[in-house]
Design an enzyme around this catalytic site. Structure first.
Site, PDB file in Angstrom:
ATOM      1  N   TRP A 114       0.851  -1.196   0.000  1.00 29.09           N
ATOM      2  CA  TRP A 114       0.000   0.000   0.000  1.00 29.09           C
ATOM      3  C   TRP A 114       0.886   1.246   0.000  1.00 29.09           C
ATOM      4  O   TRP A 114       1.856   1.313   0.772  1.00 29.09           O
ATOM      5  CB  TRP A 114      -0.895  -0.040   1.249  1.00 29.09           C
ATOM      6  CG  TRP A 114      -1.795   1.133   1.421  1.00 29.09           C
ATOM      7  CD1 TRP A 114      -2.620   1.689   0.483  1.00 29.09           C
ATOM      8  CD2 TRP A 114      -1.977   1.890   2.637  1.00 29.09           C
ATOM      9  NE1 TRP A 114      -3.311   2.737   1.041  1.00 29.09           N
ATOM     10  CE2 TRP A 114      -2.927   2.891   2.348  1.00 29.09           C
ATOM     11  CE3 TRP A 114      -1.439   1.825   3.913  1.00 29.09           C
ATOM     12  CZ2 TRP A 114      -3.353   3.811   3.306  1.00 29.09           C
ATOM     13  CZ3 TRP A 114      -1.857   2.732   4.870  1.00 29.09           C
ATOM     14  CH2 TRP A 114      -2.807   3.713   4.566  1.00 29.09           C
ATOM     15  N   ASP A 154      -1.121  -6.122   9.247  1.00 28.49           N
ATOM     16  CA  ASP A 154      -2.018  -5.007   8.923  1.00 28.49           C
ATOM     17  C   ASP A 154      -3.307  -5.638   8.382  1.00 28.49           C
ATOM     18  O   ASP A 154      -3.304  -6.292   7.340  1.00 28.49           O
ATOM     19  CB  ASP A 154      -1.363  -4.111   7.864  1.00 28.49           C
ATOM     20  CG  ASP A 154      -2.252  -2.925   7.508  1.00 28.49           C
ATOM     21  OD1 ASP A 154      -3.308  -2.746   8.143  1.00 28.49           O
ATOM     22  OD2 ASP A 154      -1.884  -2.177   6.578  1.00 28.49           O
ATOM     23  N   LYS A 200     -13.256  -0.321   5.487  1.00 27.95           N
ATOM     24  CA  LYS A 200     -13.823  -1.018   4.328  1.00 27.95           C
ATOM     25  C   LYS A 200     -14.921  -1.993   4.736  1.00 27.95           C
ATOM     26  O   LYS A 200     -16.006  -1.988   4.163  1.00 27.95           O
ATOM     27  CB  LYS A 200     -12.734  -1.793   3.581  1.00 27.95           C
ATOM     28  CG  LYS A 200     -11.384  -1.160   3.567  1.00 27.95           C
ATOM     29  CD  LYS A 200     -11.228  -0.146   2.471  1.00 27.95           C
ATOM     30  CE  LYS A 200      -9.871   0.532   2.627  1.00 27.95           C
ATOM     31  NZ  LYS A 200      -9.457   1.320   1.509  1.00 27.95           N
TER      32      LYS A 200
HETATM   33  C1  PLP Z   1      -3.310  -2.378   3.524  1.00 25.41           C
HETATM   34  C2  PLP Z   1      -3.945  -1.166   4.081  1.00 25.41           C
HETATM   35  N1  PLP Z   1      -3.652  -0.797   5.328  1.00 25.41           N
HETATM   36  C3  PLP Z   1      -4.198   0.281   5.891  1.00 25.41           C
HETATM   37  C4  PLP Z   1      -5.088   1.067   5.185  1.00 25.41           C
HETATM   38  C5  PLP Z   1      -5.623   2.272   5.916  1.00 25.41           C
HETATM   39  O1  PLP Z   1      -6.939   2.468   5.864  1.00 25.41           O
HETATM   40  P1  PLP Z   1      -7.697   3.413   6.876  1.00 25.41           P
HETATM   41  O2  PLP Z   1      -6.710   4.312   7.499  1.00 25.41           O
HETATM   42  O3  PLP Z   1      -8.676   4.125   6.026  1.00 25.41           O
HETATM   43  O4  PLP Z   1      -8.328   2.502   7.853  1.00 25.41           O
HETATM   44  C6  PLP Z   1      -5.428   0.736   3.875  1.00 25.41           C
HETATM   45  C7  PLP Z   1      -6.339   1.566   3.089  1.00 25.41           C
HETATM   46  O5  PLP Z   1      -6.440   1.527   1.902  1.00 25.41           O
HETATM   47  C8  PLP Z   1      -4.851  -0.417   3.321  1.00 25.41           C
HETATM   48  O6  PLP Z   1      -5.139  -0.803   2.091  1.00 25.41           O
END
Ligand code: PLP
Length: 423
Positions: free
Chosen positions: A154, A236, A272
């Site tokens: 990411w 993660d 999500k």
């Molecule tokens: C692998 C991964 N980690 C963390 C996140 C962080 O998402 P958020 O901060 O919106 O919870 C994302 C968002 O796209 C992600 O794809």
């Protein structure tokens, strides 16, 4: 204090210059910046497949009915707006840990998981990265804080860790020949060769951006192999429920590592799977070896969080608590999460069929083999740019498309656009 005439004159002159003169513009975030470029495009057939946010079959943002119901219960309960504790809502944290680890998990039963409510996935990653950065100082070690992450990963991962002062290194992930499948042997070799004491970032499920996960056998093999190292594993988990449509199944990898005795770090996001993107709801946790260690680690988490943002927001956590804590609502959410995952799966099939109908003879099986919100098409940067210029179909330059942005109305158009640049 009396100022001389010259000093008064100089002060007035200095004030005519901006305090920020000379600050250069920072580069736009490649994913968020794509939204603006898309918005500025006058095309009437344009399609945005950039940002990872679920869209319904009409291409609209989706609020799950179970989340609406939970939210109305929260609001009707007339809650106050007092500060949360530094580590957030304790009941939310408890339910989150059970959601990820499973209620029967030994470290949970034994009360040795340090945890905190945090600002969604990114906020949790940032706090954990700071913990990793501080750990050598806290433990009196001369170890340099280093985190290995998959290549690719990411786009925000490296920045989050670097901002916290952690050195980022990479391990092989995607097969450099196929560009769409896992290089498991390369990954394992790199991880086993990682510098002792380093942290290894793993995507718990639905790897972003590739949609390629290790198989259950490969996860098991990796867990056993890494048990012989002193690497700190960090999961993660941003898509629990989104990968297979079953939140329990999506937690299998991380649960098996915990069963094998790994003292993992974990970040959970409810962006999500619960559709709570802007509410910034998440949790972080660390499996400890004792309740004393848990208490010490939690105190260090508080020491990081308090000067950073003091305490997390309360609304989204109340919604999640309402869903996870009520069997009926939770069952409803489970069904709705599955529907989202199924719609994405259906779009994968329709895209693949559409490519064949458009006349493509290439092998697009990776589109249906990959899981989660994203498909890694294998399109090059040049092909992505051409597709943007010629068909106004927008995805990130690495060829990642958000399958959640496809629907019955645009999938054939997107298939034709992909074929046009890849034939
Ligand atoms: C692998 C991964 N980690 C963390 C996140 C962080 O998402 P958020 O901060 O919106 O919870 C994302 C968002 O796209 C992600 O794809």
């Amino acid at each position: 204090m009396l100022l001389s005439r010259t000093a008064r004159h100089l002060t007035r002159r200095a004030r005519t210059l901006s305090a920020w003169a000379g600050v250069p513009a920072a580069p736009a975030d490649p994913i968020v910046g794509l939204n603006q470029t898309f918005a500025d495009d006058p095309s009437t057939t344009k399609v945005l497949l950039g940002v990872g946010a679920y869209r319904d079959d009409a291409g609209k943002p989706y609020v799950l009915p179970s989340i609406r119901e939970a939210e109305s219960r929260v609001v009707n309960g007339n809650p106050n707006h007092e500060y949360a504790a530094i580590t957030g809502d304790a009941e939310f944290v408890k339910l989150s840990l059970e959601f990820a680890y499973g209620p029967d998990s030994a470290p949970l039963q034994e009360g040795r998981v340090a945890a905190a409510q945090v600002l969604s996935g990114t906020g949790g990653l940032r706090v954990c990265a700071q913990l990793i950065e501080r750990l050598p100082r806290l433990t009196g070690s001369s170890q340099k804080p280093v985190c290995y992450m998959p290549e690719p990963t990411w786009g925000n991962h490296a920045k989050v860790f670097q901002d916290a002062g952690v050195e980022v290194r990479r391990y092989r992930y995607l097969d450099s020949n196929t560009k769409t499948t896992l290089d498991y042997e390369g990954m394992k070799e790199d991880l086993l060769g990682a510098e002792a004491g380093s942290t290894i970032l793993l995507h718990a499920c639905a790897h972003n951006p590739t949609g390629v996960d290790p198989s259950p056998d490969q996860w098991r093999d990796l867990s056993a192999a890494l048990k012989k190292t002193d690497l700190q594993l960090f999961f993660d988990c941003a898509y629990q429920g989104f990968a297979s449509g079953d939140a329990e199944a999506d937690a299998v990898a991380l649960r098996s590592f915990v069963e094998d005795g790994h003292q993992i770090l974990l970040c959970q996001s409810y962006a999500k799977n619960f559709g709570l993107y802007g509410e910034r709801v998440g949790a972080l946790s660390a499996v400890c070896s004792s309740t004393e260690e848990k208490a010490a680690l939690e105190s260090q988490l508080k020491a990081i969080i308090r000067p950073m943002y003091s305490s997390p927001p309360i609304h989204g956590a109340r919604i999640v608590k309402e869903v996870l804590g009520d069997a009926t609502l939770r069952a409803q959410w489970t069904g709705e999460c599955k529907e989202m995952a199924n719609r994405i799966q259906e779009m994968r099939s329709l895209l693949r069929e559409g490519l064949a109908e458009a006349g493509s003879t290439k092998d697009w099986s990776h589109i249906t083999d990959q899981i989660g919100m994203f498909a890694y098409t294998g399109l090059s940067k040049e092909q992505v740019q051409k597709m943007r210029d010629e068909s106004a179909v927008y995805c990130t330059l690495d060829g990642r498309i958000s399958v959640a942005g496809l629907n019955r109305d645009n999938v054939a158009y997107v298939a034709a656009a992909i074929h046009a640049v890849s034939k």
